[in-house]
Every structure is written in C-alpha cells, then in structure tokens.
Design an enzyme around this catalytic site. Structure first.
Site, mmCIF file in Angstrom:
data_model
loop_
_atom_site.group_PDB
_atom_site.id
_atom_site.type_symbol
_atom_site.label_atom_id
_atom_site.label_comp_id
_atom_site.label_asym_id
_atom_site.label_seq_id
_atom_site.Cartn_x
_atom_site.Cartn_y
_atom_site.Cartn_z
ATOM 1 N N LYS A 202 0.924 -1.229 -0.069
ATOM 2 C CA LYS A 202 0.000 -0.079 -0.088
ATOM 3 C C LYS A 202 0.921 1.107 0.016
ATOM 4 C CE LYS A 202 -2.784 3.500 2.342
ATOM 5 N NZ LYS A 202 -2.414 4.380 1.306
ATOM 6 N N GLU A 276 10.000 1.731 10.713
ATOM 7 C CA GLU A 276 10.848 2.747 10.497
ATOM 8 C C GLU A 276 10.272 4.032 10.587
ATOM 9 O OE1 GLU A 276 13.049 5.712 9.524
ATOM 10 O OE2 GLU A 276 12.789 4.632 7.482
#
Length: 507
Positions: A202, A276
């Site tokens: 996505k 992250e």
C-alpha cells in the site's frame, strides 16, 4: 533514508537564486488513470472512486489512482495467499534472476523514473537521478545475492542431529510513505521477495506514481499474486490490510502516530512488525571540527529532499566557542541554495510534496518565534517566477534554540534546522538523547577519541563521523526508541522476513 554521499550543495551565488524553467512531466510518462494491481492484472477499485494526483511544483494534474477499500484488500490478500506456496518453493536461481532483471529494467529507464519521481514528489531531478534511482536499483541487486546467503545450520549432538531451516512467513503487508516512494518500494519488495514471501503493498495516496510505474515495468516478470498493490486512503485500506487474518507480517515506514494504530491492528492476529518511523537527529559540532565541511553537510541535510527525510540532522549542537563561526558558514551555505523548478538541473530545493506538508512546516515558523527562537535565515514562502501555484518554502535556520522547544523536539519534516549551543559534553549528550526519537546523528570532531566516545553515547541507530548521509550498501539502518524497530537495507532484515524451524533427527 540513505542519501547522497557528501558533496557541496551551495551554488556560486550567495542568495536564494531561483530556477525559472517550467516543465511538467513530459506526456507519455504517466497514464491518465491507474488501476489496482491484483493477481497479475490491473483492475478498478470496488468503490469506483479515484484520487487525483498533481505536480506540487506547478499544480498541474498528473493522473488518477484508485481509491481502494476493504474489498480490494481482501482480493489482494487472497491472491497473495494463493501464490505463496509456489513462490516459497521457487528455485533460488529464479528469484535471483527476477530481482536482477528488475534492477536492469530500472537502470535502463533511470531518466524516465527520475523525471516521474520529480514531477509527483516535487524533489529535484538531480536528487532523483543520483540518489533515488541508484539506491532503488541497488536494493534489487543487493538482495538478489542474499537468496544464497539465507540458509539454516546443522548442530551435532552425541545422539542426534539438529537442523534449522529459514522459511518465508507468507503474505506480507507493506505500507510506505510519500517522501521517497520508489526507493521505499524497492527497500520493502526486494528482501521480501528474496526470502520467498508474497506481498500486498500500500503506497501513499499522495505520491505513488513511480511505484505504479515500477509494477507496470516488471509485471511480466512476477507470477500472478506474488506482488499486489492497493492504493487508497489509509483509513480505507490500512486497517483492513494489517488486520487481515491471512497477513503474516507488517512492514511500515511512516509517522509514529500512524505506527501506533498499525501496531494495534497487527496485535489482533499477533503478527510481527518492522517499523521505521520518525527522527529528530542530532549533528554534534565540536571545537576541533572542520567547520566548513560541517556547515556544508548541515546545509545538505537541511535541503536534501526538501527536508522530507526521517534521518535529517535537524538539530545541530555546536560547541559555544565555535558557535558564531559555524553559524556564519551555515547561513552562507544555505543562502546559496537554488530554489525553483525541480526539473531544472541547477535547482537544489524543490517543492514540498503536498499542501498539507507545506502548511504544516509554515506553522512551525510561528511556533519557533513564540518559543523564543530566532530565524537566522528563511522562515517563509519562496516565490518562484512562473510557478505561482508551487509549494515552495525558503530553507530555514533557527538560532537561539533550546532543546526543550517544540522545534527541537517535534519532527517538522521540512527544510528547517535548529542550532543549539553547548558548553559541557556530558550535558550536551543528555540533551541529544532527550528525544523520543533515535534514528540517526553525526559527530564532527578531529579528535578521534572524542568522536568515538560521543558516538558510543548517542542513543541512535546510525551515527556518522565527519560526514552525513553516507551509507554504503549493506549497512543496517533502523532506530532506537520511537524511531521504530527492525533494521533495513542490509541482510539483517531477512531475519524479519523468515521463520526459523528446528528439525531434530535422532541417531
């Protein structure tokens, strides 16, 4: 994110010179409309809705993407699940050759992809050409070799043999941001595919055209269902994807606030995640440092990708005895940065990626002043001739900043850097580490003992010494604290894309 090797960012003129050549992405680079990529085919969304994407430097329309929803997610996950058994058992040579061919095709169209990334994101064509594309290509090259390094072990006992196997997880959900979309897609896809997983990706709904063009370029290489792409708004796609019972792992890069939601969704099925997230990285300048080089790298960190970089050194701690000399050099370097049309080869600072980010960063100029900081340079909108609708900001240096100010604690994600004076090393390190984040940082010192001592004390995942944005391929990248967990860009990430299975054979 990995970035440019050290280089001078200042142009010849000592002012905010402006590039005025105006060029949209040439016709033919983008389709008018992009579908979702599910089970090897381009399809419309179940909602029937689309999202328009524009060039942030010109305001011009670029293309439409699909506004996917939970039904589209279910179809994509089903396709990935069906493709997994065959892909997981595919020959190592097959996976390696596919990854190498992806790298070859990207390399052959470097100029096209760089122009597309610049047009959709607002970054300069120079950065896209010499950073984003080589790094994206490098991910597929690097992980193509890892397929042979991903193996188990044997353990000998007096009465048995123990074997360990590394096996792929299954369907992996990958969610990437808008600041370096092509590189982010490469960072996620390459290790997942090398390890034998299948993927539902996505991308961000604001900047994702290069990701879709990448899939168009390589669709014939991949068995149907191995890689699927669902575009759309986060609230319509994200939860449905991460919480799907057939998803076995989540890999996310983005904001800390969004990460909290994703972790909650993933907890429903108790699946692992790698994250992250944000950063508020500190660059520490000591009295013995090469001030000219430190100032050049601080300028690079400020303007690279418009400051839309999680690893940006947005806090610069300068020893008081050299504070004024450093600040003078820093201002001079940033003053020389050319702002303007990102497609112009001399431009060094392009447009912010979206109006939302453009307005968010502007709000921090008022926050800085209200907290008592000074604007040493910039602090406003940059007006570029012939681009009245462009989302341009002046690169900004804040002086007189305290570490407890909002501008020193919150991730601005724009071309804004705070300068903080320090006297005592221990006290300075306490402030450097007084942050919710811990992604990157740097030490500028010609005293190797001091540099090593400070680097060891910094609570951050990457520390550069007398450089910045310099990451050789294979070095692990990831954060401490709320900057996330997991290490990407290196072999380490393959541990997060595989299970370890123990097999015991009695003798």
């Amino acid at each position: 994110m990995p970035a440019l090797p050290p280089r001078r960012v200042a142009a010849e003129r000592k002012d905010h010179s402006v590039s005025t050549i105006v060029t949209d992405a040439p016709s033919g680079l983008f389709q008018d409309e992009y579908g979702l990529f599910i089970d090897g085919a381009w399809v419309g969304s179940a909602s029937g809705r689309t999202i328009p994407l524009t060039n942030p430097a010109t305001g011009a329309h670029l293309a439409k993407i699909q506004a996917g929803n939970a039904a589209d997610v279910s179809a994509a996950v089903a396709a990935a699940k069906a493709a997994f058994p065959r892909w997981a058992r595919s020959r190592l040579e097959e996976r390696q050759e596919i990854l190498l061919e992806i790298a070859r095709r990207l390399k052959a169209r470097t100029a096209d992809f760089a122009r597309m990334e610049s047009a959709n994101n607002g970054k300069t064509i120079v950065e896209a050409t010499i950073h984003d594309l080589p790094e994206a290509i490098g991910q597929f090259e690097y992980f193509s070799g890892s397929v042979y390094a991903l193996h188990g072990e044997t353990r000998d006992y007096p009465d048995l043999i123990g074997l360990t196997h590394r096996e792929p997880l299954g369907v992996v959900a990958q969610i990437i941001p808008w600041n370096v979309p092509l590189l982010m897609a490469s960072m996620k896809l390459a290790p997942a595919l090398a390890a034998g997983n299948t993927v539902v990706l996505k991308p961000a709904e604001t900047v994702c055209l290069t990701v879709l063009e990448l899939i168009r370029e390589i669709a014939d290489l991949l068995p149907p269902g191995v890689v699927n792409v669902v575009t759309g708004y986060g609230q319509d796609v994200g939860e449905a994807l991460v919480a799907h019972p057939d998803v076995r792992k989540v890999a996310f890069t983005g904001s800390t606030a969004t990460a909290r939601k994703i972790i909650e969704y993933a907890a429903r099925n108790i699946i692992p995640q790698t994250m992250e997230l944000g950063g508020k990285s500190a660059s520490i300048v000591c009295a013995s440092a090469d001030l000219d080089e430190a100032a050049r790298m601080a300028a690079l960190s400020t303007v690279f990708n418009k400051g839309e970089v999680c690893m940006a050194g947005s806090r610069v701690f300068v020893e008081r005895s050299v504070h004024d000399a450093f600040l003078e050099r820093f201002v001079r370097e940033v003053e020389a940065v050319r702002i303007g049309d990102p497609s112009h080869p001399e431009t060094r600072l392009g447009a912010m990626s979206s109006r939302q980010q453009y307005e968010k960063v502007q709000g921090y100029f008022d926050v800085a002043l209200s907290d008592g900081a000074e604007i040493a340079l910039g602090g406003g909108v940059a007006h570029v001739p012939d681009l009245p609708d462009g989302l341009f900001l002046k690169p900004t240096i804040l002086a007189g900043v305290r570490n407890d100010m909002r501008v020193a604690q919150e991730e601005i994600f724009g071309p804004v850097t705070s300068v903080i004076a320090w006297d005592d090393e221990a006290a300075m390190l306490g402030e450097v580490n007084d942050s919710r984040y811990g992604l990157a940082g740097a030490v500028w010192s010609n005293d190797i003992r001091q540099a090593h001592r400070i680097a060891r004390e910094m609570q951050t995942g990457v520390v550069w010494v007398n450089t910045y944005y310099n990451l050789p391929r294979g070095m692990p990248v990831g954060g401490y604290k709320q900057s996330g967990f997991g290490r990407e860009l290196s072999w380490d990430i393959l541990r997060d894309y595989t299970h370890t299975k123990s097999v015991v054979i009695p003798l």
